[in-house]
Scaffold this active site. Structure first.
Site, mmCIF file in Angstrom:
data_model
loop_
_atom_site.group_PDB
_atom_site.id
_atom_site.type_symbol
_atom_site.label_atom_id
_atom_site.label_comp_id
_atom_site.label_asym_id
_atom_site.label_seq_id
_atom_site.Cartn_x
_atom_site.Cartn_y
_atom_site.Cartn_z
ATOM 1 N N HIS A 117 0.858 -1.186 0.000
ATOM 2 C CA HIS A 117 0.000 0.000 0.000
ATOM 3 C C HIS A 117 0.890 1.231 0.000
ATOM 4 O O HIS A 117 1.940 1.228 0.631
ATOM 5 C CB HIS A 117 -0.902 0.011 1.246
ATOM 6 C CG HIS A 117 -2.052 0.947 1.105
ATOM 7 N ND1 HIS A 117 -1.945 2.288 1.379
ATOM 8 C CD2 HIS A 117 -3.318 0.739 0.678
ATOM 9 C CE1 HIS A 117 -3.107 2.850 1.139
ATOM 10 N NE2 HIS A 117 -3.952 1.950 0.705
ATOM 11 N N ASP A 135 -8.022 -5.157 -0.178
ATOM 12 C CA ASP A 135 -8.512 -5.982 -1.286
ATOM 13 C C ASP A 135 -8.152 -7.453 -1.150
ATOM 14 O O ASP A 135 -8.630 -8.280 -1.924
ATOM 15 C CB ASP A 135 -7.947 -5.454 -2.614
ATOM 16 C CG ASP A 135 -8.487 -4.078 -2.939
ATOM 17 O OD1 ASP A 135 -9.682 -3.859 -2.712
ATOM 18 O OD2 ASP A 135 -7.713 -3.223 -3.389
HETATM 19 N N1 CMC Z 1 4.117 -7.634 -4.897
HETATM 20 C C1 CMC Z 1 5.454 -7.643 -5.040
HETATM 21 N N2 CMC Z 1 6.239 -6.561 -4.839
HETATM 22 C C2 CMC Z 1 5.637 -5.435 -4.468
HETATM 23 C C3 CMC Z 1 4.241 -5.344 -4.292
HETATM 24 C C4 CMC Z 1 3.476 -6.505 -4.512
HETATM 25 N N3 CMC Z 1 2.156 -6.480 -4.362
HETATM 26 N N4 CMC Z 1 3.919 -4.086 -3.920
HETATM 27 C C5 CMC Z 1 5.059 -3.404 -3.874
HETATM 28 N N5 CMC Z 1 6.112 -4.209 -4.206
HETATM 29 C C6 CMC Z 1 7.530 -3.846 -4.206
HETATM 30 C C7 CMC Z 1 7.910 -3.014 -5.430
HETATM 31 O O1 CMC Z 1 8.330 -3.842 -6.492
HETATM 32 C C8 CMC Z 1 8.998 -2.155 -4.883
HETATM 33 O O2 CMC Z 1 10.167 -2.935 -4.799
HETATM 34 P P1 CMC Z 1 11.620 -2.262 -5.014
HETATM 35 O O3 CMC Z 1 11.779 -1.289 -3.890
HETATM 36 O O4 CMC Z 1 12.573 -3.408 -4.966
HETATM 37 O O5 CMC Z 1 11.584 -1.599 -6.364
HETATM 38 C C9 CMC Z 1 8.570 -1.860 -3.447
HETATM 39 O O6 CMC Z 1 7.752 -2.986 -3.079
HETATM 40 C C10 CMC Z 1 7.743 -0.579 -3.275
HETATM 41 O O7 CMC Z 1 6.645 -0.636 -4.183
HETATM 42 P P2 CMC Z 1 6.070 0.603 -4.985
HETATM 43 O O8 CMC Z 1 5.399 0.117 -6.217
HETATM 44 O O9 CMC Z 1 7.142 1.642 -5.154
HETATM 45 O O10 CMC Z 1 5.033 1.154 -3.951
HETATM 46 P P3 CMC Z 1 3.853 2.137 -4.271
HETATM 47 O O11 CMC Z 1 3.548 2.849 -3.024
HETATM 48 O O12 CMC Z 1 4.154 2.974 -5.478
HETATM 49 O O13 CMC Z 1 2.651 1.166 -4.695
HETATM 50 C C11 CMC Z 1 0.822 -0.312 -4.596
HETATM 51 C C12 CMC Z 1 1.640 0.742 -3.858
HETATM 52 C C13 CMC Z 1 -0.452 -0.579 -3.815
HETATM 53 C C14 CMC Z 1 0.426 0.240 -5.985
HETATM 54 C C15 CMC Z 1 1.649 -1.609 -4.733
HETATM 55 O O14 CMC Z 1 1.995 -2.107 -3.462
HETATM 56 C C16 CMC Z 1 0.944 -2.676 -5.564
HETATM 57 O O15 CMC Z 1 1.038 -2.667 -6.789
HETATM 58 N N6 CMC Z 1 0.221 -3.634 -4.883
HETATM 59 C C17 CMC Z 1 -0.571 -4.634 -5.597
HETATM 60 C C18 CMC Z 1 -1.876 -4.014 -6.063
HETATM 61 C C19 CMC Z 1 -2.859 -3.806 -4.931
HETATM 62 O O16 CMC Z 1 -3.075 -4.683 -4.106
HETATM 63 N N7 CMC Z 1 -3.495 -2.620 -4.915
HETATM 64 C C20 CMC Z 1 -4.523 -2.285 -3.916
HETATM 65 C C21 CMC Z 1 -4.099 -1.191 -3.010
HETATM 66 S S1 CMC Z 1 -5.132 -1.001 -1.575
HETATM 67 C C22 CMC Z 1 -6.690 -0.538 -2.098
HETATM 68 C C23 CMC Z 1 -6.739 0.630 -3.003
HETATM 69 O O17 CMC Z 1 -6.025 1.606 -2.883
HETATM 70 O O18 CMC Z 1 -7.577 0.584 -3.890
#
Ligand code: CMC
Length: 427
Positions: free
Chosen positions: A306, A363
Site C-alpha cells: 500500500h 482488497d
Molecule cells: N508484490 C510484489 N512486490 C511489491 C508489491 C506486490 N504487491 N507491492 C510493492 N512491491 C515492491 C515493489 O516492487 C517495490 O520494490 P523495489 O523497492 O525493490 O523496487 C517496493 O515494493 C515498493 O513498491 P512501490 O510500487 O514503489 O510502492 P507504491 O507505493 O508505489 O505502490 C501499490 C503501492 C499498492 C500500488 C503496490 O503495493 C501494488 O502494486 N500492490 C498490488 C496491487 C494492490 O493490491 N493494490 C490495492 C491497493 S489497496 C486498495 C486501493 O487503494 O484501492
C-alpha cells in the site's frame, strides 16, 4: 511560536511556514516557493505532497490507524451501519435517529432513474466490464440532471447528495443485470439500502426474493470499510475534476474510472483471479511468492502493499475475521481462503515483503467474501465504488465548500529545445 522550515537554494535561504494537523502530522507550506525562488518541487506519484487540508479521514500508515471524522474504523465497523457512516462522512457528525430516518427517506425520493437511461445501457455490448459501464452511466446522469449544484446552498447540496446516493446504487446494479440479460430492477422503498442492493442485483420477476440477512450485514460492514480513505487515487481524481467546478456526477464518474485500475480498486478482482489461478495450478503458493519477488517477472502479489500503510491495513484485519465468520455461517468451504492464508503467512515471514513493509491490504480478503456472498468477480470493483461513494461525495463537498483553487500541478520540461519546423517533403 509558529514553526518554519528553511530551504537553501544556490546559497539563498527561504523560510516556509509549517502547519501541524490534529494528530501532529506536519506539512511545509511551499505555496510561495516558485514566486520567491523560481523553483518548484518534484514529487512523482505525490508521495510527499499534501493537496489539501481535510477534516474527513485520518490515516496513519506507520501505525495502521484509520479514523472517519474522529471515530476508529474498528468501532464504526462493529457498531455503525453504512447509511449512518455515510451521513457522518458527508455532513461531519453522526446523525440523530430522526436525521438518519430522514436521510434514508430522502434518498428513497431519488431512487428512480430516468427510463431513457435504459437506451444508453442498451448501447453497450453484454460483454462490457461493469466498471466501464458504471463510469459512463454516472457521467450520463449529468444529462438528466443538468443544473450544477450550488455548494453554498445547503438545501440544494443535500438534495444532490441524496440523489447521488440513490441513483448510483441503482445504476451500479444495472451494470450487472445488463451482463446477465436480466430485466433492470427498481429500488423498493419498503426495504433498507443494502437490502435493496441485493434485490436490485438478484431479484427475478419469476420468483419471490428475500435477501439473506447474514449477507446484507456482511455487505453493510464491507461498504463501511471502503467508505473513505483520504486522498487516494480516485478521491484525488474526484477533487481534481471537481476543482474545475465540474458537477458532482461528472466528478464521481471520473473517480469510478480511476478506481477501476488494478493498482487501486481493481485489485480486488485481480486478487481473486490470482487466487483462482494458484488453486487451478495445484495451490503452490510458494511458487507465486517467488514470481512476485522476481524483478524480471511483472507479476505482483495482488492485495499486498500500500502506498500509505507500512503496517497492517486495519481494514484487512477486520475483513479477514469477517471472511472466516461469513464463510462459516454460510457453510461455504472455499479452498482459495486457505490459499490466501498460506500466501499471507509466507509473505509475513519473507525478507522481501518484510523489508519493504508489504502487508495485506483491504482488497486481499474482500473478494473471498464477495464470492461467498454470490457477487460475480466482475462486480467486485463496483462493490468498492458503492462503498466509496459517500467518501467521494464528502471530499467533493469539502473541496467546494473550502473554495479550493483549481488543481493544476507544474512540471519540469525535458523535451527538445526550440527547433524549426521542417516541411514534410524535406524530413
Ligand atoms: N508484490 C510484489 N512486490 C511489491 C508489491 C506486490 N504487491 N507491492 C510493492 N512491491 C515492491 C515493489 O516492487 C517495490 O520494490 P523495489 O523497492 O525493490 O523496487 C517496493 O515494493 C515498493 O513498491 P512501490 O510500487 O514503489 O510502492 P507504491 O507505493 O508505489 O505502490 C501499490 C503501492 C499498492 C500500488 C503496490 O503495493 C501494488 O502494486 N500492490 C498490488 C496491487 C494492490 O493490491 N493494490 C490495492 C491497493 S489497496 C486498495 C486501493 O487503494 O484501492
Amino acid at each position: 511560536m509558529s514553526k518554519t522550515a528553511t530551504l537553501e537554494i544556490e546559497g539563498k535561504k527561504y523560510e516556509f511556514p509549517i502547519s501541524v494537523g490534529t494528530e501532529n502530522e506536519m506539512s511545509i507550506d511551499i505555496s510561495k516557493l516558485r514566486d520567491l525562488s523560481g523553483a518548484i518541487t518534484m514529487d512523482q506519484g505525490y508521495k510527499n505532497t499534501g493537496a489539501c487540508k481535510s477534516e474527513i479521514t485520518f490515516l496513519d500508515g506507520e501505525e495502521g490507524i484509520l479514523h472517519y471524522r474522529g471515530y476508529s474504523i474498528e468501532e464504526l465497523a462493529a457498531k455503525g451501519n453504512f447509511l449512518e457512516v455515510s451521513y457522518l462522512l458527508i455532513f461531519g457528525e453522526l446523525p440523530t435517529a430522526s436525521q438518519l430516518q430522514s436521510f434514508e427517506t430522502d434518498i428513497r425520493k431519488y431512487t428512480l432513474v430516468n427510463e431513457e437511461m435504459k437506451n444508453i445501457i442498451d448501447g453497450f455490448p453484454k460483454t462490457a466490464h461493469p466498471m466501464g459501464v458504471l463510469a459512463s452511466l454516472t457521467s450520463a446522469l449529468t444529462a438528466f440532471n443538468p443544473k450544477a449544484v450550488d455548494p453554498n446552498n445547503k438545501e440544494e447540496l443535500y438534495t444532490a447528495v441524496c440523489k447521488t446516493m440513490g441513483k448510483f446504487l441503482v445504476i451500479a446494479t444495472w451494470t450487472y443485470r445488463k451482463t446477465m440479460g436480466y430485466p433492470l430492477n427498481y429500488y423498493d422503498n419498503t426495504l433498507g439500502y443494502v437490502e435493496n442492493f441485493m434485490n436490485l442485483m438478484f431479484k427475478l420477476p419469476t420468483e419471490p426474493y428475500k435477501a439473506n440477512p447474514v449477507i446484507t450485514q456482511a455487505l453493510d460492514k464491507l461498504f463501511i470499510l471502503h467508505a473513505d480513505h483520504e486522498q487516494n487515487c480516485s478521491t484525488s481524481t474526484v477533487r481534481m475534476v471537481g476543482s474545475s467546478h465540474a458537477g458532482l456526477f461528472a466528478s464521481i464518474s471520473a473517480g469510478v474510472s480511476a478506481l477501476w485500475g488494478p493498482l487501486h480498486g481493481g485489485a480486488n478482482q485481480a486478487v481473486l483471479e490470482m487466487l483462482e489461478e494458484i488453486n487451478a495450478n495445484g495451490g503452490d503458493a510458494a511458487k507465486y511468492m517467488d514470481k512476485a519477488k522476481d524483478k524480471n517477472d511483472p507479476f505482483r502479489l495482488m492485495g499486498f502493499g500500500h502506498r500509505v500503510y507500512k503496517n497492517f491495513d486495519p481494514r484487512a484485519k477486520i475483513i479477514k475475521v469477517a471472511a472466516d465468520e461469513v464463510l462459516g455461517t454460510l457453510g461455504v468451504n472455499d479452498p482459495i481462503l486457505d490459499i490466501a492464508k498460506k500466501l499471507e503467512a509466507l509473505a509475513l515471514s519473507d525478507e522481501y515483503f518484510v523489508s519493504r513493509k508489504l502487508y495485506p491490504n483491504v482488497d486481499f480478503y474482500s473478494g473471498i467474501i464477495y464470492r461467498a456472498l454470490g457477487i460475480p468477480t466482475d462486480m467486485f470493483t463496483v462493490m468498492f465504488a458503492i462503498g466509496r461513494l459517500p467518501g467521494w461525495i464528502a471530499q467533493w463537498k469539502e473541496m467546494r465548500e473550502n473554495k479550493e483553487p483549481i488543481g493544476r500541478p507544474r512540471q519540469i520540461y525535458t523535451g527538445s529545445p526550440l527547433r524549426s519546423f521542417v516541411e514534410v517533403d524535406k524530413r
